[in-house]
Scaffold this active site. Structure first.
Site, PDB file in Angstrom:
ATOM      1  N   CYS A   2       0.859  -1.182   0.000  1.00 28.72           N
ATOM      2  CA  CYS A   2       0.000   0.000   0.000  1.00 28.72           C
ATOM      3  C   CYS A   2       0.895   1.231   0.000  1.00 28.72           C
ATOM      4  O   CYS A   2       1.975   1.244   0.585  1.00 28.72           O
ATOM      5  CB  CYS A   2      -0.939   0.104   1.186  1.00 28.72           C
ATOM      6  SG  CYS A   2      -2.102  -1.231   1.328  1.00 28.72           S
ATOM      7  N   ARG A  27       3.673  -0.270  -5.003  1.00 26.89           N
ATOM      8  CA  ARG A  27       3.423  -0.807  -3.663  1.00 26.89           C
ATOM      9  C   ARG A  27       2.060  -1.505  -3.565  1.00 26.89           C
ATOM     10  O   ARG A  27       1.753  -2.152  -2.558  1.00 26.89           O
ATOM     11  CB  ARG A  27       3.472   0.308  -2.625  1.00 26.89           C
ATOM     12  CG  ARG A  27       4.775   1.072  -2.614  1.00 26.89           C
ATOM     13  CD  ARG A  27       4.720   2.130  -1.549  1.00 26.89           C
ATOM     14  NE  ARG A  27       4.728   1.534  -0.237  1.00 26.89           N
ATOM     15  CZ  ARG A  27       5.811   1.304   0.470  1.00 26.89           C
ATOM     16  NH1 ARG A  27       6.985   1.629   0.000  1.00 26.89           N
ATOM     17  NH2 ARG A  27       5.738   0.748   1.662  1.00 26.89           N
ATOM     18  N   TRP A  74      -2.996  -2.623  -1.561  1.00 27.98           N
ATOM     19  CA  TRP A  74      -2.752  -4.045  -1.769  1.00 27.98           C
ATOM     20  C   TRP A  74      -3.549  -4.713  -0.658  1.00 27.98           C
ATOM     21  O   TRP A  74      -3.214  -4.596   0.524  1.00 27.98           O
ATOM     22  CB  TRP A  74      -1.262  -4.363  -1.642  1.00 27.98           C
ATOM     23  CG  TRP A  74      -0.946  -5.785  -1.991  1.00 27.98           C
ATOM     24  CD1 TRP A  74      -0.660  -6.297  -3.220  1.00 27.98           C
ATOM     25  CD2 TRP A  74      -0.903  -6.892  -1.071  1.00 27.98           C
ATOM     26  NE1 TRP A  74      -0.447  -7.648  -3.133  1.00 27.98           N
ATOM     27  CE2 TRP A  74      -0.589  -8.048  -1.817  1.00 27.98           C
ATOM     28  CE3 TRP A  74      -1.106  -7.036   0.290  1.00 27.98           C
ATOM     29  CZ2 TRP A  74      -0.471  -9.308  -1.253  1.00 27.98           C
ATOM     30  CZ3 TRP A  74      -0.995  -8.292   0.866  1.00 27.98           C
ATOM     31  CH2 TRP A  74      -0.674  -9.412   0.090  1.00 27.98           C
ATOM     32  N   ASN A  98      -1.465   1.777   5.716  1.00 24.94           N
ATOM     33  CA  ASN A  98      -0.674   0.673   5.183  1.00 24.94           C
ATOM     34  C   ASN A  98      -0.327  -0.216   6.365  1.00 24.94           C
ATOM     35  O   ASN A  98       0.231   0.274   7.344  1.00 24.94           O
ATOM     36  CB  ASN A  98       0.599   1.244   4.523  1.00 24.94           C
ATOM     37  CG  ASN A  98       1.607   0.161   4.187  1.00 24.94           C
ATOM     38  OD1 ASN A  98       1.248  -1.006   4.051  1.00 24.94           O
ATOM     39  ND2 ASN A  98       2.861   0.550   4.057  1.00 24.94           N
ATOM     40  N   GLY A  99      -0.680  -1.496   6.304  1.00 28.77           N
ATOM     41  CA  GLY A  99      -0.369  -2.397   7.419  1.00 28.77           C
ATOM     42  C   GLY A  99      -1.590  -3.199   7.811  1.00 28.77           C
ATOM     43  O   GLY A  99      -2.555  -3.298   7.056  1.00 28.77           O
ATOM     44  N   GLU A 478      15.227 -19.344  -8.580  1.00 30.23           N
ATOM     45  CA  GLU A 478      14.997 -17.953  -8.989  1.00 30.23           C
ATOM     46  C   GLU A 478      14.336 -17.909 -10.379  1.00 30.23           C
ATOM     47  O   GLU A 478      13.421 -17.118 -10.608  1.00 30.23           O
ATOM     48  CB  GLU A 478      16.336 -17.199  -8.961  1.00 30.23           C
ATOM     49  CG  GLU A 478      16.308 -15.755  -9.412  1.00 30.23           C
ATOM     50  CD  GLU A 478      15.372 -14.854  -8.620  1.00 30.23           C
ATOM     51  OE1 GLU A 478      14.840 -15.269  -7.594  1.00 30.23           O
ATOM     52  OE2 GLU A 478      15.151 -13.721  -9.074  1.00 30.23           O
ATOM     53  N   LYS A 482      10.690 -16.303 -11.157  1.00 35.11           N
ATOM     54  CA  LYS A 482      10.469 -15.237 -12.148  1.00 35.11           C
ATOM     55  C   LYS A 482       9.370 -15.647 -13.114  1.00 35.11           C
ATOM     56  O   LYS A 482       8.503 -14.848 -13.448  1.00 35.11           O
ATOM     57  CB  LYS A 482      11.747 -14.944 -12.966  1.00 35.11           C
ATOM     58  CG  LYS A 482      12.863 -14.219 -12.257  1.00 35.11           C
ATOM     59  CD  LYS A 482      12.608 -12.768 -11.976  1.00 35.11           C
ATOM     60  CE  LYS A 482      12.114 -12.592 -10.577  1.00 35.11           C
ATOM     61  NZ  LYS A 482      13.103 -12.317  -9.556  1.00 35.11           N
ATOM     62  N   GLU A 485       5.894 -15.670 -11.362  1.00 31.85           N
ATOM     63  CA  GLU A 485       5.503 -14.323 -10.950  1.00 31.85           C
ATOM     64  C   GLU A 485       5.027 -13.474 -12.142  1.00 31.85           C
ATOM     65  O   GLU A 485       4.085 -12.696 -12.024  1.00 31.85           O
ATOM     66  CB  GLU A 485       6.742 -13.698 -10.305  1.00 31.85           C
ATOM     67  CG  GLU A 485       6.648 -12.280  -9.871  1.00 31.85           C
ATOM     68  CD  GLU A 485       7.919 -11.825  -9.156  1.00 31.85           C
ATOM     69  OE1 GLU A 485       7.820 -11.028  -8.251  1.00 31.85           O
ATOM     70  OE2 GLU A 485       9.039 -12.269  -9.527  1.00 31.85           O
ATOM     71  N   HIS A 501      13.166 -38.547  -6.378  1.00 33.74           N
ATOM     72  CA  HIS A 501      12.494 -38.725  -5.085  1.00 33.74           C
ATOM     73  C   HIS A 501      11.060 -38.215  -5.126  1.00 33.74           C
ATOM     74  O   HIS A 501      10.480 -37.911  -4.088  1.00 33.74           O
ATOM     75  CB  HIS A 501      13.324 -38.043  -3.982  1.00 33.74           C
ATOM     76  CG  HIS A 501      14.711 -38.596  -3.912  1.00 33.74           C
ATOM     77  ND1 HIS A 501      14.975 -39.838  -3.392  1.00 33.74           N
ATOM     78  CD2 HIS A 501      15.894 -38.102  -4.364  1.00 33.74           C
ATOM     79  CE1 HIS A 501      16.276 -40.082  -3.504  1.00 33.74           C
ATOM     80  NE2 HIS A 501      16.857 -39.043  -4.089  1.00 33.74           N
ATOM     81  N   LYS A 601       5.592  -4.444  -4.933  1.00 35.84           N
ATOM     82  CA  LYS A 601       7.053  -4.412  -4.869  1.00 35.84           C
ATOM     83  C   LYS A 601       7.559  -4.502  -3.431  1.00 35.84           C
ATOM     84  O   LYS A 601       8.506  -5.212  -3.143  1.00 35.84           O
ATOM     85  CB  LYS A 601       7.539  -3.110  -5.520  1.00 35.84           C
ATOM     86  CG  LYS A 601       9.047  -2.962  -5.571  1.00 35.84           C
ATOM     87  CD  LYS A 601       9.644  -3.904  -6.575  1.00 35.84           C
ATOM     88  CE  LYS A 601      11.146  -3.786  -6.662  1.00 35.84           C
ATOM     89  NZ  LYS A 601      11.707  -4.995  -7.298  1.00 35.84           N
TER      90      LYS A 601
HETATM   91  O1  M6R Z   1      12.546  -5.884  -0.979  1.00 37.28           O
HETATM   92  P1  M6R Z   1      12.957  -7.297  -0.711  1.00 37.28           P
HETATM   93  O2  M6R Z   1      14.184  -7.691  -1.427  1.00 37.28           O
HETATM   94  O3  M6R Z   1      13.051  -7.590   0.781  1.00 37.28           O
HETATM   95  O4  M6R Z   1      11.762  -8.174  -1.250  1.00 37.28           O
HETATM   96  C1  M6R Z   1      11.731  -9.555  -1.046  1.00 37.28           C
HETATM   97  C2  M6R Z   1      10.736 -10.228  -1.967  1.00 37.28           C
HETATM   98  O5  M6R Z   1       9.454  -9.736  -1.729  1.00 37.28           O
HETATM   99  C3  M6R Z   1      11.067 -10.015  -3.442  1.00 37.28           C
HETATM  100  O6  M6R Z   1      12.356 -10.431  -3.747  1.00 37.28           O
HETATM  101  C4  M6R Z   1      10.063 -10.788  -4.326  1.00 37.28           C
HETATM  102  O7  M6R Z   1      10.223 -12.153  -4.143  1.00 37.28           O
HETATM  103  C5  M6R Z   1      10.261 -10.390  -5.789  1.00 37.28           C
HETATM  104  N1  M6R Z   1       9.021  -9.906  -6.310  1.00 37.28           N
HETATM  105  C6  M6R Z   1      10.707 -11.503  -6.666  1.00 37.28           C
HETATM  106  O8  M6R Z   1      10.925 -11.059  -7.966  1.00 37.28           O
END
Ligand code: M6R
Length: 606
Positions: A2, A27, A74, A98-99, A478, A482, A485, A501, A601
């Site tokens: 947020c 955000r 959010w 926010n929170g 990773e 990606k 996501e 396994h 983000k």
């Molecule tokens: O700001 P941060 O690096 O602490 O964020 C951690 C994760 O939320 C962030 O890396 C998230 O997994 C990304 N969207 C992945 O691309």
């Protein structure tokens, strides 16, 4: 998550609020809203979806006022719709939040019994009524102090009042909040980025503090409501790095910026004259550190995972890693001779911050690897190692990942050397190799069109797998993160050796499987695992590094070869094709690459 903005000015604030909200969309972007004060009234507008919808759905000319608050959401409590969008207002108070208010159910019950009516399903609405109730018997500062004490959980708040029309109250516990200073106006914002086009003079609120923002003055208070003085920071203003430039998406720009990320990191941390690593003001003696604990979330956690391989290879330190949301609630055995490292791009991730706070409370040695150096995590760590990659706006983390692993690798080299576990000659050779890394990344970026052509196969599949061994295993995780996501395609990252396994049962005819098999100690083993998935019908994309030895395997669907270098550095190069694969796959699907569905983000709620 947020985003909050508040402006108190001597001129209409609407346009600046809208522009700031657009910047804050990273955000949260499931709804947006604004409240301004004019002619003795609170005027409120809100819409489901993006800030653009506000502009389309309302005649903004009617939203007058020299003071106002805005919000991008959010969702936590209540589905993302117009009613649950912020601000939440009564006839005399309007709040953006926010929170999460953890005791909202119980507070709501009490407020209902006093005759207050609720319109939304959110936890935020209790704040509106609680502060109205407290204002019946107390002046503003006292009413705010009392209200904040009644709230459990985390919050950043912006509040305006119909009957006190010249100010905005801001408050913070857990979630970030900043104050900005402009000519004849002052601001409240979730972060400096939202305020950047208006000011570079910023004060960050610390936990449990609140502020009263008027157009010509700002006052700060501690949790007891006592006035306090706070420092004003002057941030460097580099507006350009906040723009997409010629790129279609921030993500595309941020992928291409990675040679610069690595160059900057090298410049900041390597001493060219002595072929050494500079860790300026490292506050501990090397013998005080016997083990390392690395903590992060999402992509930052993957950085921790890779770093474990490097620390174990280059030092004899005992290394453990943890996902922050798990660490914070476990019965941890804190160790005085351990270095606790927190990895975070934003420096505001709620779980990572809570894990850091826990370590600080237990008087542990804390170090953070962050991008945003003014962030809560950076400000509350004993020692900070910035990654210097500039603003990362795309929700999917790309250049910050490379920046994080670079700093962690440099730290592993230095600790190995200081502990006499890495010979000087090897240490300096590795530093030399590192200096060539930006060049190799640039070459890897040129693989663009090949990856683009491969990406449609992933889009047509029901699911996909990413396999690797050793330090390629975190890269597999990773790559899978990606892809899911950005393209919403089911993707699993696995250690290649684990397939038999259980996960091998998932392989069916035509399923795309990415196998990361650089020419390192694991190469032959990974190739065997690759053959096992090919034998079961998988369409294998092999990512390896260039070599004179041909890959001995038949029926590989596609191969991508990155440059060859010292094996420690291969994770940097292997990452790039995976970032591009996810990017192009989402591009073909027409998805919102910089703002994937359901995400934000900066994850400032747990
Ligand atoms: O700001 P941060 O690096 O602490 O964020 C951690 C994760 O939320 C962030 O890396 C998230 O997994 C990304 N969207 C992945 O691309």
């Amino acid at each position: 998550m947020c985003g909050i903005i508040g402006i108190s000015s001597n001129k209409p604030v609407l346009t600046d609020i809208i522009n700031s909200l657009k910047k804050l969309e990273y955000r949260g972007y499931d709804s947006a809203g604004i409240a301004t004060l004019s002619d003795g009234e609170i005027n409120e507008i809100k819409s489901e979806g993006r800030v653009d919808n506000l502009e389309q759905n309302f005649d903004l000319k009617n939203l007058k006022g020299n003071i106002g608050i805005g919000h991008v959401r959010w969702a936590t409590h209540g589905i993302p719709n117009r009613i649950n969008a912020h601000p939440h207002s009564s006839h005399n108070v309007s709040v953006v939040h926010n929170g999460i208010i953890e005791n909202s159910t119980i507070l709501k019950k009490t407020l209902i019994s006093k005759g207050y009516k609720f319109k939304s399903q959110t936890d935020t609405e209790v704040i509106v009524h609680l502060i109205s109730e407290n204002l019946k018997t107390a002046e503003l500062e006292e009413a705010v102090t009392k209200t904040l004490k009644q709230l459990h959980g985390s919050f950043a708040l912006g509040i305006v009042f119909k009957d006190i029309p010249d100010l905005i109250v801001g408050a913070r516990r857990g979630s970030p909040l900043a104050v900005g200073y402009g000519p004849n106006e002052n601001y409240l914002g979730s972060d400096s980025y939202a305020l950047k086009s208006m000011t570079n003079k910023i004060t960050y609120l610390d936990d449990s503090e609140f502020c009263i923002v008027k157009k010509d003055e700002v006052n700060f208070f501690n949790e007891e409501g006592k006035k306090i003085n706070k420092k004003i920071l002057e941030l460097s203003s580099d507006e350009e790095s906040y723009q997409k430039g010629d790129f279609k998406h921030f993500m595309a720009k941020e992928i291409e910026e990675q040679p610069t990320t690595v160059k900057t990191g090298i410049k900041e941390y390597l001493d060219n004259v002595n072929n050494d690593v500079n860790l300026f003001n490292f506050p501990w003696k090397i013998d005080e550190i016997k083990s390392i604990k690395l903590i992060g979330c999402g992509t930052a956690y993957h950085s921790c995972l890779i770093a474990k391989y490097w620390f174990e290879e280059l030092t004899s330190l005992d290394v453990n890693i943890d996902i922050a949301s798990e660490f914070r609630y476990r019965n941890n055995r804190f160790k005085n001779d351990s270095l606790y490292i927190f990895v975070s791009q934003s420096g505001e991730t709620a779980d990572t911050y809570a894990a850091l706070d826990l370590c600080n409370k237990n008087k542990m040695k804390t170090c953070s690897v962050v991008n945003v150096i003014e962030s809560s995590i950076a400000r509350n760590s004993n020692y900070v190692l910035p990654i210097h990659c500039g603003p990362e706006i795309g929700v999917a983390s790309t250049k910050a990942f490379l920046g994080q692993i670079l700093v962690l690798y440099i730290l592993a080299l230095k600790l190995g050397f200081l502990k006499n576990e890495l010979e000087k000659i090897k240490y300096q050779e590795k530093i030399k190799d590192l200096k060539n890394l930006p060049n190799l990344i640039e070459k890897t970026l040129l693989l663009d069109s090949h990856i683009q052509s491969i990406s449609s196969t992933f889009n047509e599949a029901k699911g996909s797998m990413f396999l690797g061994r050793g330090s390629s295993y975190p890269i597999a995780l990773e790559g899978a993160l990606k892809l899911k996501e950005l393209s919403y395609i089911h993707a699993e990252g696995y250690p290649a050796g684990e397939m038999k396994h259980g996960p091998l049962a998932l392989i069916e005819e035509g399923m795309p499987v990415v196998v990361l098999a650089p020419r390192d100690n694991y190469y032959k083993k990974t190739i065997s695992n690759m053959q096992e998935v090919i034998a079961r019908g998988a369409k294998v994309l092999l990512i390896t590094n260039k070599s004179d030895d041909e890959v001995v395997s038949e029926n590989i669907w596609e191969t991508i070869e990155v440059e060859s270098t010292n094996k420690d550095l291969l994770p940097f190069l292997l990452t790039i094709p995976l970032q591009k694969l996810a990017y192009y796959s989402a591009l073909k699907k027409g998805y919102d690459i910089d703002k994937p569905r359901n995400l934000a983000k900066s994850v400032t709620v747990e």
